[in-house]
Structure formats: C-alpha cells, structure tokens
Design a protein around this motif. Structure first.
Motif, PDB file in Angstrom:
ATOM      1  N   GLU A 295       0.813  -1.215   0.000  1.00  0.00           N
ATOM      2  CA  GLU A 295       0.000   0.000   0.000  1.00  0.00           C
ATOM      3  C   GLU A 295       0.843   1.259   0.000  1.00  0.00           C
ATOM      4  OE1 GLU A 295      -2.787  -0.434   3.236  1.00  0.00           O
ATOM      5  OE2 GLU A 295      -3.684  -2.162   2.190  1.00  0.00           O
ATOM      6  N   ASN A 296       1.918   1.271   0.789  1.00  0.00           N
ATOM      7  CA  ASN A 296       2.698   2.516   0.874  1.00  0.00           C
ATOM      8  C   ASN A 296       3.819   2.611  -0.177  1.00  0.00           C
ATOM      9  OD1 ASN A 296       4.917   1.058   1.868  1.00  0.00           O
ATOM     10  ND2 ASN A 296       4.588   1.657   3.995  1.00  0.00           N
ATOM     11  N   GLY A 297       3.924   1.598  -1.036  1.00  0.00           N
ATOM     12  CA  GLY A 297       4.867   1.679  -2.146  1.00  0.00           C
ATOM     13  C   GLY A 297       6.258   1.146  -1.856  1.00  0.00           C
ATOM     14  N   TRP A 298       6.518   0.800  -0.588  1.00  0.00           N
ATOM     15  CA  TRP A 298       7.869   0.358  -0.227  1.00  0.00           C
ATOM     16  C   TRP A 298       8.219  -0.976  -0.898  1.00  0.00           C
ATOM     17  CZ3 TRP A 298      12.516   1.403   0.893  1.00  0.00           C
ATOM     18  CH2 TRP A 298      13.361   0.464   1.482  1.00  0.00           C
ATOM     19  N   PHE A 299       7.194  -1.840  -1.058  1.00  0.00           N
ATOM     20  CA  PHE A 299       7.451  -3.153  -1.648  1.00  0.00           C
ATOM     21  C   PHE A 299       8.119  -2.997  -3.020  1.00  0.00           C
ATOM     22  CE2 PHE A 299       6.558  -7.117  -3.799  1.00  0.00           C
ATOM     23  CZ  PHE A 299       6.761  -8.055  -2.803  1.00  0.00           C
ATOM     24  N   GLY A 300       7.491  -2.180  -3.855  1.00  0.00           N
ATOM     25  CA  GLY A 300       8.010  -1.983  -5.213  1.00  0.00           C
ATOM     26  C   GLY A 300       9.325  -1.230  -5.227  1.00  0.00           C
ATOM     27  N   SER A 301       9.439  -0.203  -4.369  1.00  0.00           N
ATOM     28  CA  SER A 301      10.662   0.609  -4.447  1.00  0.00           C
ATOM     29  C   SER A 301      11.852  -0.163  -3.881  1.00  0.00           C
ATOM     30  CB  SER A 301      10.476   1.979  -3.802  1.00  0.00           C
ATOM     31  OG  SER A 301      10.380   1.860  -2.421  1.00  0.00           O
ATOM     32  N   GLN A 302      11.601  -1.015  -2.884  1.00  0.00           N
ATOM     33  CA  GLN A 302      12.705  -1.831  -2.362  1.00  0.00           C
ATOM     34  C   GLN A 302      13.181  -2.807  -3.449  1.00  0.00           C
ATOM     35  OE1 GLN A 302      13.792  -3.861   1.736  1.00  0.00           O
ATOM     36  NE2 GLN A 302      12.058  -4.933   0.857  1.00  0.00           N
ATOM     37  N   ARG A 303      12.233  -3.417  -4.147  1.00  0.00           N
ATOM     38  CA  ARG A 303      12.630  -4.361  -5.210  1.00  0.00           C
ATOM     39  C   ARG A 303      13.391  -3.653  -6.330  1.00  0.00           C
ATOM     40  NH1 ARG A 303       8.784  -9.550  -6.266  1.00  0.00           N
ATOM     41  NH2 ARG A 303       9.002 -10.423  -4.170  1.00  0.00           N
ATOM     42  N   GLN A 304      12.973  -2.414  -6.618  1.00  0.00           N
ATOM     43  CA  GLN A 304      13.684  -1.626  -7.632  1.00  0.00           C
ATOM     44  C   GLN A 304      15.139  -1.418  -7.226  1.00  0.00           C
ATOM     45  OE1 GLN A 304      11.914   2.260  -8.229  1.00  0.00           O
ATOM     46  NE2 GLN A 304      10.584   1.356  -9.815  1.00  0.00           N
ATOM     47  N   LYS A 305      15.317  -1.000  -5.964  1.00  0.00           N
ATOM     48  CA  LYS A 305      16.674  -0.776  -5.446  1.00  0.00           C
ATOM     49  C   LYS A 305      17.476  -2.064  -5.510  1.00  0.00           C
ATOM     50  CE  LYS A 305      15.778   2.965  -2.192  1.00  0.00           C
ATOM     51  NZ  LYS A 305      14.495   2.947  -1.455  1.00  0.00           N
ATOM     52  N   GLN A 306      16.818  -3.177  -5.182  1.00  0.00           N
ATOM     53  CA  GLN A 306      17.516  -4.463  -5.186  1.00  0.00           C
ATOM     54  C   GLN A 306      17.954  -4.853  -6.593  1.00  0.00           C
ATOM     55  OE1 GLN A 306      14.707  -7.017  -3.186  1.00  0.00           O
ATOM     56  NE2 GLN A 306      15.432  -6.411  -1.166  1.00  0.00           N
ATOM     57  N   ARG A 307      17.104  -4.553  -7.581  1.00  0.00           N
ATOM     58  CA  ARG A 307      17.494  -4.883  -8.962  1.00  0.00           C
ATOM     59  C   ARG A 307      18.729  -4.089  -9.359  1.00  0.00           C
ATOM     60  NH1 ARG A 307      11.930  -5.114  -9.773  1.00  0.00           N
ATOM     61  NH2 ARG A 307      11.783  -3.029 -10.666  1.00  0.00           N
ATOM     62  N   LEU A 308      18.760  -2.819  -8.941  1.00  0.00           N
ATOM     63  CA  LEU A 308      19.933  -1.997  -9.253  1.00  0.00           C
ATOM     64  C   LEU A 308      21.183  -2.550  -8.579  1.00  0.00           C
ATOM     65  CD1 LEU A 308      18.718   1.710  -9.189  1.00  0.00           C
ATOM     66  CD2 LEU A 308      19.718   0.443 -11.107  1.00  0.00           C
TER      67      LEU A 308
END
Ligand code: GTP
Ligand code: MG
Length: 364
Positions: A295-308
């Motif tokens: 809901e707060n967007g952390w799930f997606g943004s954490q995965r984005q950071k992890q991909r980088l």
C-alpha cells in the motif's frame, strides 16, 4: 579437529566440487543435445524440478557461456512470469544453532497449509566449512523436502564469494517462475552474508536465543537494524520465562532504533520451532508487513533498489569471472596491477580503469 577428520572434510568438499562440475557438464551436454532454452523455460514453468535445479546450477557457474544460456532462459520465461502471482521473498538469519533450519521447516509447513508453494534456498557458510551443509540442512528440512509443493535447495557454498552464493537472486527468480510464491532464504548471521541476503529479500527475520544480550549472541547492531521482525526461538520447556523476558528487552531496545524505511513497526515474537508454536503469528506478521508495503509503495521501491544492486553485483562478478578466465598475459597484467596497488604505486581506481581498458581491448 583430528587430522583424519580434517582430511575427510577436505575430501568431501573436493567431492562436492567434483559433483558440481559433473552436474554442470551433464547440464551442458543435455542442453546441447536436447533442450532449447525455450523448451527449458517451458519445463521450468511446468514444474519440472530437474529443469529448475539445472537452471539454478547454471546461475552459479563461472562460465560466461552458461550465463548466456541462463539469460536466454530468462528471456523465454519473461512473458509468463510477469503475469504470475506476486511472490514474497523472506530472509531468515541468526547465529549458528539458533534454529533457522528447524524454524524454516515449521514456517514452510504453515505456508503450505495456507495454500502457498514454498521454495527454500539455504546459504550456509558455517556448515560449508565442515562440508556438512547439504546433509545437515536436508536432514532438518526432511519434511519440507518431501512435500510435493515445496522445493529445498542448499547452495553449493564452495562457489560462494564472501559467503553468499552468486546466482541466489537468479535462483529466486527461477523458483518464482516455477510457481513458488514464498521463497525462504536461510543465511547464518555472523558475517557479511546477511547483508547480501537482506538485499535479495522483501522481509528479513532475525532469529535470536532466549537470554543473553545481543553481544553474547554475536549479533551486531547493524544486523538488528536490518531486521523487519525479531523472533526469540526455543520458547519451550524451562526456557519459556526467559524467552518472554528476552522478547520484552528487545522490544524496549527497538524503541531507540530509527524508524524503518518500510514504515512498519518491528515486532518481537517468541516461537518454538521444535514444538511448532508461535509460527502462525509470524506468518501473519509477515503478511501484514507485506500488505502495508504494497500500500505505501515500499514493496516496489525496495525491489527496484535491489534490482539496481544486482546490476552492480553482476558487473563485479563478471569482472571477477573475466579474471578467472583470463589468458596468461591478462593474468600477468592483473597480478602486475595488483602489485602496483599493494605498493601504492597506482591508485586502485586508476588500476581498475587500466584493467577494464585491457578487457575492452581484448573483446572480439
Ligand atoms: N528446544 C528447542 N530446540 C530447537 C528449536 N529449534 C531448533 N532447535 C534445536 O537446535 C539445534 C539447531 O537447530 P538448527 O535448526 O539446525 O539451527 P540452525 O540455526 O539452522 O543452525 P546452522 O544451520 O548450523 O546455523 C537442533 O538440535 C534443533 O533441534 C526450538 O524451538 N526449541
Ligand atoms: Mg541451518
């Protein structure tokens, strides 16, 4: 350690390395004679465990050609995986003997009971030193490895760099493509491996023992700060009052910690992995956090950071592989560059630049 047991352990490590090379050889010849990457990808998605295991073995290979095949498999997988159900990747860490494998056995069964499909990737540098990783973890996760909807894969630790198997991220993706929606990654919480596993997972659980301060448990504050959830395990028998007391001490200590990036409160639970109590509450707590992060967007943004970070890790790993495969002249240039850095004759950055220039010049 007696000389003969030392010798035996060394032998078993050599034997497991030989078995790994043998497996890679078989995979390569099977790939050349039978399977196209597309067929391989389809087999993975149809739940063919051999195809999945073999692809994971490829991801751990040090041969560029193997990694190229893996990329082709990933490309063939892509159209279907993007439609798949969202997975949760859960890291489990803690000092040797705290009960990680036993906990994963109980936790994994609870997830199966709730209709999930569970994959376990065990990274275990401590046991690998004794060459006993495979046996030890397999035995404690016997129940899970015999379940039709579970997949248990101990990592071949001899290929680890800094305690973490290269290829674990790819192994996670491959398990997800095979339809596993809960991926559990076990790592020993004593070195740098837990930082790497933190970077591979959505939620990170730190297992602790009843009693003793964190110094006593060999857990550094940094590792506690990485945890999304603390679990005091072995809350059974005469340990129960101490487990409760330890839990409330950690609850108090956590109040002094900075707020979490995911916006969640770090909960402290007590469990007995052996008697299987408290496990369902941990599953609920992880689900609750994941919902909050979605809901707060952390799930997606954490995965984005992890991909980088994976991109970065792969750049380093490929450079390392290039050195492993280097020709004699490249090898001597590398040794020469290293010596210049050791002698402070060349800045490390400059040496790295000189090395990558050499590599580019050699490319076909
Ligand atoms: N009493 C009690 N014993 C437990 C519990 N969980 C694990 N154990 C025991 O603790 C020992 C170590 O358990 P493991 O699950 O192998 O611990 P681990 O953290 O995976 O150990 P490493 O993989 O060596 O780091 C075993 O003898 C388990 O039976 C528990 O909840 N209560
Ligand atoms: Mg274990």
């Amino acid at each position: 350690m007696s000389e003969s047991s030392f010798h035996k352990k060394g032998q078993s490590k050599l034997a497991s390395e030989a078995a790994r090379k043998d497996a890679l050889h078989r995979i390569r010849s099977a790939q050349l004679t039978r399977r196209s990457p597309e067929a391989w990808a389809a087999a993975i998605q149809q739940g063919d465990r051999d195809a999945l295991s073999q692809a994971i073995t490829l991801s751990e290979s040090n041969r560029l050609e193997d990694l190229r095949i893996l990329t082709t498999i990933f490309n063939a997988l892509k159209p279907i995986t993007t439609k798949g159900t969202p997975s949760n990747r859960i890291g489990i860490t803690g000092v040797p003997g705290v009960g990680k494998s036993t906990f994963i056995e109980a936790f994994g069964h609870e997830l199966l009971d709730r209709g999930h499909r569970v994959a376990v990737l065990a990274i275990d540098p401590s046991s690998s030193r004794s060459g006993g990783s495979l046996m030890g973890d397999k035995t404690r996760m016997n129940g899970l490895s015999n379940e039709a909807l579970a997949f248990v894969r101990p990592s071949p630790t001899s290929t680890n760099l800094g305690g973490v198997a290269r290829g674990t991220y790819e192994a996670i993706l491959l398990c997800e493509a095979a339809g596993f929606d809960r991926i559990l990654v076990e790592t020993v919480g004593v070195g740098q491996s837990e930082t790497a596993v933190r970077d591979l997972t959505d939620a990170f659980i730190l297992l602790m023992l009843p009693g003793g301060g964190d110094e006593l448990q060999g857990i550094k504050r940094g590792i506690m700060e990485m945890a999304d959830l603390l679990v005091i395990n072995k809350d059974d028998g005469g340990n129960r009052p101490l487990a409760r007391e330890t839990a409330s001490q950690y609850e108090q200590a956590l109040r002094l910690f900075p707020p979490t990036l995911g916006g969640h409160t770090v909960q402290v639970h007590t469990t007995s992995a052996l008697e299987k109590h408290g496990i369902d509450a941990v599953v609920d707590a992880v689900d609750g956090m994941v919902n909050q992060w979605s809901e707060n967007g952390w799930f997606g943004s954490q995965r984005q950071k992890q991909r980088l970070r994976q991109l970065d890790a792969h750049v380093h790993a490929l450079a390392r592989i290039a050195r492993l495969n280097a020709t004699t002249s490249a090898e001597s240039s590398w040794i020469h560059l290293q010596q210049e850095v050791v002698d402070d004759q060349r800045h490390p950055l400059e040496a790295a630049q000189a090395w990558s220039k050499l590599q580019t010049a050699q490319e076909p």
